[in-house]
Scaffold this motif. Structure first.
Motif, PDB file in Angstrom:
ATOM      1  N   VAL A  90       0.850  -1.200   0.000  1.00 16.68           N
ATOM      2  CA  VAL A  90       0.000   0.000   0.000  1.00 16.68           C
ATOM      3  C   VAL A  90       0.880   1.242   0.000  1.00 16.68           C
ATOM      4  CG1 VAL A  90      -1.848   1.245   1.170  1.00 16.68           C
ATOM      5  CG2 VAL A  90      -1.728  -1.254   1.342  1.00 16.68           C
ATOM      6  N   PRO A  91       0.789   2.104  -1.012  1.00 18.45           N
ATOM      7  CA  PRO A  91       1.542   3.368  -1.003  1.00 18.45           C
ATOM      8  C   PRO A  91       1.129   4.220   0.188  1.00 18.45           C
ATOM      9  CG  PRO A  91       0.674   2.910  -3.193  1.00 18.45           C
ATOM     10  CD  PRO A  91       0.028   1.931  -2.257  1.00 18.45           C
ATOM     11  N   ILE A  92       2.085   4.863   0.801  1.00 19.57           N
ATOM     12  CA  ILE A  92       1.807   5.585   2.044  1.00 19.57           C
ATOM     13  C   ILE A  92       0.775   6.692   1.857  1.00 19.57           C
ATOM     14  CG2 ILE A  92       3.740   7.195   1.778  1.00 19.57           C
ATOM     15  CD1 ILE A  92       4.098   6.942   4.872  1.00 19.57           C
ATOM     16  N   ASP A  93       0.796   7.370   0.708  1.00 18.96           N
ATOM     17  CA  ASP A  93      -0.149   8.469   0.510  1.00 18.96           C
ATOM     18  C   ASP A  93      -1.593   7.985   0.384  1.00 18.96           C
ATOM     19  OD1 ASP A  93       1.761  10.460   0.658  1.00 18.96           O
ATOM     20  OD2 ASP A  93       2.208  10.396  -1.486  1.00 18.96           O
ATOM     21  N   ASP A  94      -1.783   6.722   0.010  1.00 16.37           N
ATOM     22  CA  ASP A  94      -3.136   6.171  -0.086  1.00 16.37           C
ATOM     23  C   ASP A  94      -3.781   6.007   1.285  1.00 16.37           C
ATOM     24  OD1 ASP A  94      -2.678   6.080  -2.768  1.00 16.37           O
ATOM     25  OD2 ASP A  94      -2.721   3.898  -2.954  1.00 16.37           O
ATOM     26  N   LEU A  95      -2.976   6.074   2.348  1.00 16.65           N
ATOM     27  CA  LEU A  95      -3.475   5.836   3.696  1.00 16.65           C
ATOM     28  C   LEU A  95      -3.965   7.111   4.383  1.00 16.65           C
ATOM     29  CD1 LEU A  95      -0.604   3.430   4.817  1.00 16.65           C
ATOM     30  CD2 LEU A  95      -2.959   2.773   4.246  1.00 16.65           C
ATOM     31  N   HIS A  96      -3.742   8.257   3.768  1.00 18.21           N
ATOM     32  CA  HIS A  96      -4.177   9.517   4.374  1.00 18.21           C
ATOM     33  C   HIS A  96      -5.699   9.524   4.463  1.00 18.21           C
ATOM     34  CE1 HIS A  96      -4.686  13.764   5.191  1.00 18.21           C
ATOM     35  NE2 HIS A  96      -3.369  13.900   5.299  1.00 18.21           N
ATOM     36  N   ILE A  97      -6.230  10.003   5.586  1.00 19.53           N
ATOM     37  CA  ILE A  97      -7.679   9.914   5.787  1.00 19.53           C
ATOM     38  C   ILE A  97      -8.471  10.840   4.868  1.00 19.53           C
ATOM     39  CG2 ILE A  97      -7.576   8.975   8.110  1.00 19.53           C
ATOM     40  CD1 ILE A  97      -8.628  12.525   7.818  1.00 19.53           C
ATOM     41  N   GLN A  98      -7.782  11.751   4.179  1.00 16.01           N
ATOM     42  CA  GLN A  98      -8.507  12.595   3.227  1.00 16.01           C
ATOM     43  C   GLN A  98      -9.141  11.772   2.101  1.00 16.01           C
ATOM     44  OE1 GLN A  98      -5.737  15.336   1.482  1.00 16.01           O
ATOM     45  NE2 GLN A  98      -4.474  13.729   0.550  1.00 16.01           N
ATOM     46  N   HIS A  99      -8.617  10.575   1.863  1.00 21.71           N
ATOM     47  CA  HIS A  99      -9.160   9.708   0.818  1.00 21.71           C
ATOM     48  C   HIS A  99     -10.296   8.816   1.339  1.00 21.71           C
ATOM     49  CE1 HIS A  99      -5.728  10.969  -1.479  1.00 21.71           C
ATOM     50  NE2 HIS A  99      -4.876  10.363  -0.681  1.00 21.71           N
ATOM     51  N   HIS A 100     -10.523   8.809   2.645  1.00 25.99           N
ATOM     52  CA  HIS A 100     -11.443   7.833   3.231  1.00 25.99           C
ATOM     53  C   HIS A 100     -12.553   8.464   4.081  1.00 25.99           C
ATOM     54  CE1 HIS A 100      -8.579   4.726   1.958  1.00 25.99           C
ATOM     55  NE2 HIS A 100      -7.648   5.568   2.364  1.00 25.99           N
ATOM     56  N   ALA A 101     -12.205   9.432   4.918  1.00 26.62           N
ATOM     57  CA  ALA A 101     -13.209  10.029   5.801  1.00 26.62           C
ATOM     58  C   ALA A 101     -14.396  10.633   5.049  1.00 26.62           C
ATOM     59  CB  ALA A 101     -12.555  11.078   6.708  1.00 26.62           C
ATOM     60  N   PRO A 102     -14.187  11.303   3.898  1.00 22.28           N
ATOM     61  CA  PRO A 102     -15.346  11.877   3.206  1.00 22.28           C
ATOM     62  C   PRO A 102     -16.360  10.846   2.723  1.00 22.28           C
ATOM     63  CG  PRO A 102     -13.310  12.908   2.451  1.00 22.28           C
ATOM     64  CD  PRO A 102     -12.911  11.718   3.277  1.00 22.28           C
ATOM     65  N   ARG A 103     -15.976   9.572   2.655  1.00 19.90           N
ATOM     66  CA  ARG A 103     -16.891   8.534   2.179  1.00 19.90           C
ATOM     67  C   ARG A 103     -17.727   7.923   3.305  1.00 19.90           C
ATOM     68  NH1 ARG A 103     -12.263   6.038  -0.673  1.00 19.90           N
ATOM     69  NH2 ARG A 103     -12.717   4.127   0.482  1.00 19.90           N
ATOM     70  N   ARG A 104     -17.420   8.264   4.531  1.00 21.55           N
ATOM     71  CA  ARG A 104     -18.148   7.675   5.659  1.00 21.55           C
ATOM     72  C   ARG A 104     -19.473   8.410   5.870  1.00 21.55           C
ATOM     73  NH1 ARG A 104     -16.047   4.245   4.104  1.00 21.55           N
ATOM     74  NH2 ARG A 104     -13.872   3.674   4.462  1.00 21.55           N
ATOM     75  N   ARG A 105     -20.492   7.643   6.210  1.00 26.93           N
ATOM     76  CA  ARG A 105     -21.825   8.220   6.363  1.00 26.93           C
ATOM     77  C   ARG A 105     -22.395   8.058   7.771  1.00 26.93           C
ATOM     78  NH1 ARG A 105     -20.140  10.590   3.017  1.00 26.93           N
ATOM     79  NH2 ARG A 105     -20.752  10.821   0.828  1.00 26.93           N
ATOM     80  N   GLN A 106     -21.777   7.205   8.601  1.00 27.53           N
ATOM     81  CA  GLN A 106     -22.288   7.059   9.959  1.00 27.53           C
ATOM     82  C   GLN A 106     -21.865   8.263  10.815  1.00 27.53           C
ATOM     83  OE1 GLN A 106     -19.582   5.394   8.305  1.00 27.53           O
ATOM     84  NE2 GLN A 106     -20.111   3.433   9.210  1.00 27.53           N
ATOM     85  N   PRO A 107     -22.683   8.657  11.783  1.00 27.77           N
ATOM     86  CA  PRO A 107     -22.296   9.756  12.676  1.00 27.77           C
ATOM     87  C   PRO A 107     -20.987   9.419  13.395  1.00 27.77           C
ATOM     88  CG  PRO A 107     -24.619   9.209  12.948  1.00 27.77           C
ATOM     89  CD  PRO A 107     -24.029   8.124  12.102  1.00 27.77           C
ATOM     90  N   ALA A 108     -20.133  10.421  13.561  1.00 33.75           N
ATOM     91  CA  ALA A 108     -18.842  10.210  14.210  1.00 33.75           C
ATOM     92  C   ALA A 108     -18.585  11.319  15.234  1.00 33.75           C
ATOM     93  CB  ALA A 108     -17.713  10.179  13.187  1.00 33.75           C
ATOM     94  N   LEU A 109     -18.013  10.916  16.354  1.00 34.09           N
ATOM     95  CA  LEU A 109     -17.557  11.855  17.378  1.00 34.09           C
ATOM     96  C   LEU A 109     -16.035  11.789  17.403  1.00 34.09           C
ATOM     97  CD1 LEU A 109     -18.045  13.773  19.804  1.00 34.09           C
ATOM     98  CD2 LEU A 109     -18.084  11.720  21.260  1.00 34.09           C
ATOM     99  N   ILE A 110     -15.390  12.926  17.181  1.00 27.76           N
ATOM    100  CA  ILE A 110     -13.937  13.015  17.225  1.00 27.76           C
ATOM    101  C   ILE A 110     -13.561  13.691  18.539  1.00 27.76           C
ATOM    102  CG2 ILE A 110     -11.867  13.700  15.982  1.00 27.76           C
ATOM    103  CD1 ILE A 110     -13.906  12.008  14.327  1.00 27.76           C
TER     104      ILE A 110
END
Length: 300
Positions: free
Chosen positions: A215-235
């Protein structure tokens, strides 16, 4: 008998030796230095296994095993996730599944079951090396094994892993991410500073990590993944976190649609997990309570 420390005397001595070696090795033998640094980066602290062995003496959990890519992953189960709504608990780097034991009475009091697990090379699980792609694969496999969860609570690197693993053959209705790591390049930068690895060797370190994980390291950045999540999240993130800066938690909140950000003060990166106010807020959120505006009180 006192619980083992996260950084024992032997670990500190090893770190000092590594810093000395990298300072000169980065100039005289850069290839060998990068190979060694890649292994160090992927090797959890020995205290993960030591603390897991100590915690196992008093746990109320039922111990089970899930096979992931031929590695035995230790899981810890409270209640019955096959008949009760359950919460999946994901630890961070060099931690262990039983670090969530203090949460369990509160989860059970809600009528929920709970499942925690040790990542590869952590706690009681098999394996020698581990990094974020391994965290993701393991969280995915455990989630699939126990089925869709009512909620998931994850800390640090576990937060990044859950963000990438969600909705891949399993899901959770709500997610609580505590001090989540967002940027793997920032993580290797912090690592390089910590062990005194020359900045000019970081690209080679990234190549070495990617060669093992695929897995290329840049593919792991959450900018590629968090926008696709639809469940409510508390950070939840502490303003004085020195391990994972609060800006990374803020990035999650800006990228994850509909997420809520709760900031604390002076709890740091680890004490935040066991803070009673954080527990109360997380449990309320998993129960469906809107927490907008709560952070002002927690920052006082």
């Amino acid at each position: 008998m006192k619980p083992p420390r996260r950084f024992g005397a032997r670990t500190v001595a090893t770190l000092l030796g590594i810093r000395f070696a990298y300072r000169f090795g980065g100039i005289l033998a850069p290839s060998r230095t990068v190979t060694h640094a890649a292994r160090v980066f992927q090797t959890p602290l020995p205290s993960s296994r030591e603390r897991a062995a100590y915690a196992a003496q008093g746990t109320t959990a039922r111990r089970e095993t899930v096979k992931v890519d031929g590695i035995s992953i230790a899981t810890y189960v409270w209640g019955d996730p096959s008949t009760q709504p359950y919460v999946l608990l994901a630890h961070g780097w060099s931690s262990m599944g039983l670090r969530w034991e203090s949460w369990v009475p509160h989860l059970l009091a809600k009528g929920w079951a709970a499942v925690a697990f040790d990542q590869p090379a952590h706690g009681h699980s098999g394996g020698d090396l581990c990094t974020l792609p391994d965290f993701v694969r393991t969280a995915t496999a455990v989630g699939r094994h126990y089925g869709d969860a009512l909620g998931v609570i994850a800390h640090s690197l576990g937060g990044a892993a859950i963000t990438l693993a969600l909705d891949d053959g399993w899901t959770a209705k709500r997610a609580v991410l505590i001090a989540p790591a967002a940027d793997p390049q920032a993580a290797t930068r912090r690592f390089a500073r910590f062990v005194r690895l020359g900045e000019h060797l970081r690209p080679a370190l990234h190549d070495s990590l990617s060669a093992r994980t695929g897995v290329p390291i840049d593919d792991l950045h959450i900018q590629h993944h968090a926008p696709r999540r639809r469940q409510p999240a508390l950070i939840v993130h502490d303003c004085f976190d020195r391990d994972v800066p609060v800006e990374e938690g803020e990035l999650y909140a800006s990228l994850w649609p509909g997420s809520q950000l709760l900031k604390t003060r002076r709890l740091g990166h680890r004490r935040i997990v066991d803070d009673e106010c954080v527990m109360t807020a997380a449990l309320a959120f998993l129960s469906g309570v809107d927490l907008i505006g709560v952070d002002e009180g927690m920052q006082a």
